[in-house]
Design a protein around this motif. Structure first.
Motif, short mmCIF file in Angstrom:
data_model
loop_
_atom_site.label_atom_id
_atom_site.label_comp_id
_atom_site.label_asym_id
_atom_site.label_seq_id
_atom_site.Cartn_x
_atom_site.Cartn_y
_atom_site.Cartn_z
N GLU A 48 0.79 -1.22 0.00
CA GLU A 48 0.00 0.00 0.00
C GLU A 48 0.83 1.28 0.00
OE1 GLU A 48 -3.37 0.78 -0.21
OE2 GLU A 48 -3.34 -1.27 -0.97
N THR A 49 2.02 1.27 0.58
CA THR A 49 2.81 2.50 0.67
C THR A 49 3.79 2.66 -0.48
OG1 THR A 49 4.48 1.43 2.04
CG2 THR A 49 2.66 2.54 3.18
N GLN A 50 3.97 1.65 -1.29
CA GLN A 50 4.98 1.67 -2.34
C GLN A 50 4.76 2.78 -3.36
OE1 GLN A 50 5.40 -2.04 -4.32
NE2 GLN A 50 7.23 -1.42 -5.41
N PHE A 51 3.54 3.06 -3.74
CA PHE A 51 3.27 4.03 -4.79
C PHE A 51 2.55 5.27 -4.27
CE2 PHE A 51 3.47 -0.14 -6.87
CZ PHE A 51 4.56 0.10 -7.69
N ARG A 52 2.91 5.70 -3.09
CA ARG A 52 2.24 6.83 -2.47
C ARG A 52 3.01 8.14 -2.61
NH1 ARG A 52 -2.62 5.80 0.83
NH2 ARG A 52 -2.81 3.58 0.73
N ALA A 53 3.99 8.22 -3.47
CA ALA A 53 4.72 9.47 -3.67
C ALA A 53 3.74 10.53 -4.13
CB ALA A 53 5.83 9.28 -4.70
N THR A 54 3.94 11.75 -3.69
CA THR A 54 3.03 12.84 -4.04
C THR A 54 3.50 13.62 -5.25
OG1 THR A 54 4.15 14.29 -2.48
CG2 THR A 54 2.22 13.07 -1.66
N THR A 55 4.52 13.15 -5.91
CA THR A 55 5.06 13.84 -7.08
C THR A 55 4.05 13.81 -8.22
OG1 THR A 55 7.31 13.22 -6.47
CG2 THR A 55 6.95 13.86 -8.76
N ARG A 56 3.78 14.99 -8.78
CA ARG A 56 2.94 15.09 -9.97
C ARG A 56 3.80 14.75 -11.18
NH1 ARG A 56 0.82 20.83 -12.20
NH2 ARG A 56 2.91 21.29 -11.50
N ILE A 57 3.28 13.95 -12.06
CA ILE A 57 4.02 13.54 -13.26
C ILE A 57 3.28 14.07 -14.48
CG2 ILE A 57 4.85 11.59 -14.61
CD1 ILE A 57 4.80 10.03 -11.86
N ILE A 58 4.00 14.82 -15.30
CA ILE A 58 3.42 15.39 -16.51
C ILE A 58 4.15 14.79 -17.70
CG2 ILE A 58 3.05 17.51 -17.84
CD1 ILE A 58 3.16 19.03 -15.13
N ALA A 59 3.41 14.17 -18.60
CA ALA A 59 3.99 13.56 -19.80
C ALA A 59 3.75 14.50 -20.98
CB ALA A 59 3.36 12.20 -20.07
N SER B 40 13.08 20.76 -6.55
CA SER B 40 11.62 20.77 -6.48
C SER B 40 10.96 20.37 -7.80
CB SER B 40 11.11 22.15 -6.06
OG SER B 40 11.63 23.15 -6.90
N LYS B 41 11.68 20.50 -8.91
CA LYS B 41 11.15 20.13 -10.22
C LYS B 41 12.23 19.36 -10.97
CE LYS B 41 7.46 22.95 -9.94
NZ LYS B 41 7.46 23.34 -8.54
N VAL B 42 11.82 18.36 -11.71
CA VAL B 42 12.74 17.60 -12.56
C VAL B 42 12.15 17.56 -13.96
CG1 VAL B 42 13.83 15.37 -13.00
CG2 VAL B 42 13.58 16.18 -10.65
N TYR B 43 12.94 17.97 -14.93
CA TYR B 43 12.57 17.88 -16.34
C TYR B 43 13.43 16.79 -16.96
CZ TYR B 43 9.45 21.83 -16.77
OH TYR B 43 8.37 22.67 -16.67
N ILE C 146 9.29 4.60 -16.65
CA ILE C 146 8.40 4.58 -15.49
C ILE C 146 9.19 4.26 -14.22
CG2 ILE C 146 6.48 3.33 -14.40
CD1 ILE C 146 5.30 3.08 -17.29
N ALA C 147 10.12 3.32 -14.30
CA ALA C 147 10.95 3.00 -13.14
C ALA C 147 11.81 4.19 -12.73
CB ALA C 147 11.84 1.79 -13.44
N LEU C 148 12.34 4.92 -13.72
CA LEU C 148 13.16 6.09 -13.42
C LEU C 148 12.34 7.18 -12.74
CD1 LEU C 148 15.92 7.50 -13.67
CD2 LEU C 148 15.15 8.34 -15.90
N ILE C 149 11.16 7.45 -13.27
CA ILE C 149 10.29 8.47 -12.67
C ILE C 149 9.93 8.09 -11.24
CG2 ILE C 149 8.00 9.53 -12.78
CD1 ILE C 149 8.30 9.43 -15.87
N GLN C 150 9.59 6.81 -11.03
CA GLN C 150 9.27 6.34 -9.68
C GLN C 150 10.47 6.49 -8.74
OE1 GLN C 150 5.64 6.30 -9.84
NE2 GLN C 150 6.28 5.13 -8.09
N VAL D 145 7.57 16.10 -11.83
CA VAL D 145 8.47 15.58 -12.85
C VAL D 145 7.78 15.80 -14.19
CG1 VAL D 145 9.54 13.53 -13.87
CG2 VAL D 145 9.56 13.82 -11.39
N VAL D 146 8.46 16.48 -15.11
CA VAL D 146 7.96 16.65 -16.47
C VAL D 146 8.83 15.77 -17.36
CG1 VAL D 146 7.57 18.26 -18.37
CG2 VAL D 146 7.22 19.03 -16.00
N ALA D 147 8.20 14.83 -18.04
CA ALA D 147 8.94 13.89 -18.88
C ALA D 147 8.56 14.09 -20.34
CB ALA D 147 8.64 12.46 -18.46
#
Length: 154
Positions: free
Chosen positions: A4-15, A85-88, A104-108, A119-121
């Motif tokens: 349950e906690t594995q994918f709880r990161a609050t990072t917004r991901i923009i593709a 605070s931001k990763v492009y 996906i693994a890298l973003i996670q 994270v903007v990918a």
């Protein structure tokens, strides 16, 4: 197995797809106080795995900080010692099924370890994949009741 906690990161991901979309996100995402890995803000670090590309970037923009860094070496990003605070990420070179899994693994990894708020990918494959995904939500009891009556013949 995921927990349950594995994918709880609050990072917004923009593709995004293509340079134009990638750059269009900057005014909407990056603020003047952000520490951004890759693009301009209060503190800039542009990275590339190629020393030749970094050399060209330094010559073109001598006021910015460019370093040779492999995006998959998250430890090196942490060693920068900056509150990023931001990763492009321009990872459009990762295409196909295997590349998408790596992306996906890298973003996670960044979301869980570096913990930027966004994270903007730049990846057409990721954008296409994201468009075809919908999170499953179980029916609420009221919706289930309606669904039961719709299927009921009697």
């Amino acid at each position: 197995m995921a927990n349950e906690t594995q994918f709880r990161a609050t990072t917004r991901i923009i593709a995004t797809r293509g340079v134009k979309e990638y750059r269009e996100t900057i005014p909407a995402v990056v603020g003047p106080d952000d520490h951004v890995l890759e693009v301009g803000a209060a503190h800039v670090i542009g990275t590339d795995i190629s020393p030749k590309c970094v050399g060209r970037a330094r010559a073109m923009r001598p006021g910015l900080d460019f370093r040779v860094l492999d995006a998959f070496d998250v430890r090196s990003v942490l060693d920068l010692g900056l509150p990023i605070s931001k990763v492009y990420m321009d990872l459009s070179g990762l295409s196909g099924y295997r590349g998408l899994l790596d992306l996906i693994a890298l973003i996670q990894s960044y979301a869980g370890i570096v913990r930027p708020d966004t994270v903007v990918a730049k990846s057409g494959a990721l954008k296409h994949f994201a468009r075809s995904c919908s999170p499953w939500q179980a029916a609420t009891p009221a919706c289930q009741h309606t669904a039961d009556h719709i299927g009921h013949k009697g």
